[in-house]
Design an enzyme around this catalytic site. Structure first.
Site, PDB file in Angstrom:
ATOM      1  N   LYS A  33      -6.230   8.487  -0.667  1.00 16.87           N
ATOM      2  CA  LYS A  33      -7.134   9.570  -1.089  1.00 16.87           C
ATOM      3  C   LYS A  33      -8.561   9.244  -0.658  1.00 16.87           C
ATOM      4  CE  LYS A  33      -7.562   7.373  -5.629  1.00 16.87           C
ATOM      5  NZ  LYS A  33      -7.050   7.340  -7.020  1.00 16.87           N
ATOM      6  N   TYR A 242     -41.528   1.329  -0.465  1.00 19.53           N
ATOM      7  CA  TYR A 242     -41.979   2.280  -1.482  1.00 19.53           C
ATOM      8  C   TYR A 242     -42.325   1.580  -2.797  1.00 19.53           C
ATOM      9  CZ  TYR A 242     -40.421   6.358   1.199  1.00 19.53           C
ATOM     10  OH  TYR A 242     -40.267   7.332   2.149  1.00 19.53           O
TER      11      TYR A 242
END
Ligand code: PLP
Length: 345
Positions: A33, A242
């Site tokens: 899956k 950042y």
């Protein structure tokens, strides 16, 4: 080229499948899956089929359709979500075997596709999918009369060998399936490791194939090499990235590498993460950005062209620890921007 390279070792996936198969007497399926846990359902399923897997599992019918195109006729493809409204044509056209989760799904299936194969999913306590004991007693005789291909349930705590839930679910599964002729399945990777009592007729490993815990002996399957775009020298007091969260305490060299959280490198890994070059560890400096990560390469004697984030030195479960998550999420988060290289099995 600034694209990072994700190498998927199909041979290792097949070796892991064989190693898990060797731990039980029952048939060993393969759970593919979510694009084979992010690694590429076509390549992975074809390799596993070549290695001898005949029973495959996906989450939803559309995944089953893609898997059927990859595998061709022959292998059985089970769908955990069962037969949903709108799935009928997909199930019929791609010969999928829905794992029926409720009386409603059973009615839908026999009305829309009478005589088409199906399996049954029972809820033994996880309260996620499958029929609960009361629903099951109402449907049991009718459903079993139509020869289901598989009767299965799923364990909630199998990654914790001593969790009392394991035995509780085992007893519930035994009671709900006592005396039936259809093949039974309870164990995913964790359940296989719990021992023969959990194996029944078929096992359904996923994560263990892809090199993740709880299958600690799994062969590592993936490597991730990220190119260095630029390196620069920092004076003490200069910052990286950042928010100025990283401040150089000494003269440093920082490499900026070309991947970030948009590539599934979880931002939450943050400052705990490190990369590898020639066996030496290089810590992440500052925040993970969308497409870039700063790395402290001060202690390297060489100028690296790439740095390794995942490989023989550190696997998906270590990255998961850094980010406070599990290897499953690290794998299925791996992004679409990588240059994917498949090592044949
Ligand atoms: C995902 C899944 C599996 C595979 O589980 P792993 O822990 O990855 O081995 C098996 N059965 C069901 C019902 C699942 O949802």
């Amino acid at each position: 080229m600034a694209q990072a390279t994700l190498t998927v070792n199909l041979g290792a996936i097949c070796d892991n499948w064989r190693a898990l198969a060797a731990r039980s007497q029952s048939e060993t399926g393969a759970v593919v899956k979510a694009n084979a846990y992010g690694l590429g359902v076509e390549q992975v399923s074809q390799s596993l089929a070549h290695a001898g897997a005949r029973q495959f599992f996906v989450a939803v019918a559309d995944e089953g359709a893609a898997l059927r195109r990859a595998l061709g006729r022959g292998p059985e493809i089970y769908v955990f979500s069962g037969h949903m409204n709108g799935d009928t044509a997909t199930i019929r056209d791609h010969q999928l075997t829905p794992l029926i989760n409720s009386i409603d799904q059973m009615l839908r299936h026999v009305e829309a596709l009478p005589g088409q194969p199906f399996g049954l999913q029972l809820d033994t306590g996880m309260n996620r999918l499958g029929m609960e004991p009361s629903e099951w007693s109402a449907l049991r005789d009718i459903a079993l009369a139509q020869a289901p291909r598989l009767v299965m349930s799923h364990l909630a705590c199998a990654d914790e060998a001593h969790h009392p839930m394991n035995n509780h679910q085992l007893q519930a599964f035994r009671e709900m399936t006592e005396g039936i002729e259809a093949p039974r399945s309870l164990a995913a990777t964790g359940g296989i490791l719990l021992g023969a009592g959990y194996h029944f007729d078929m096992t359904r490993p996923g994560i263990g194939l892809y090199g993740g815990l709880p299958f600690a002996e799994a062969k590592p399957v993936i490597q991730l090499h990220i190119p260095v775009i630029q390196t620069r020298a920092l004076e003490p007091g200069e910052t990286v990235g950042y928010g100025n969260t990283f401040v150089a305490q000494r003269p440093m060299r920082i490499a900026t590498i070309s991947a970030g959280y948009a590539d599934g490198l979880l931002r939450a890994m943050g400052p705990r993460a490190q990369l590898v070059s020639g066996g030496q560890y290089c810590p992440v400096a500052g925040r993970v950005s969308m497409d870039l990560i700063g790395v402290d390469i001060t202690d390297l004697a060489h100028e690296p062209e790439t740095l390794e984030l995942i490989g023989p030195h550190q696997g998906v479960d270590l990255l998961a620890d850094w980010a406070g998550t599990i290897g499953y999420e690290v794998l299925t988060s791996l992004g679409a921007r990588y240059n994917r290289v498949y090592l044949a099995s």
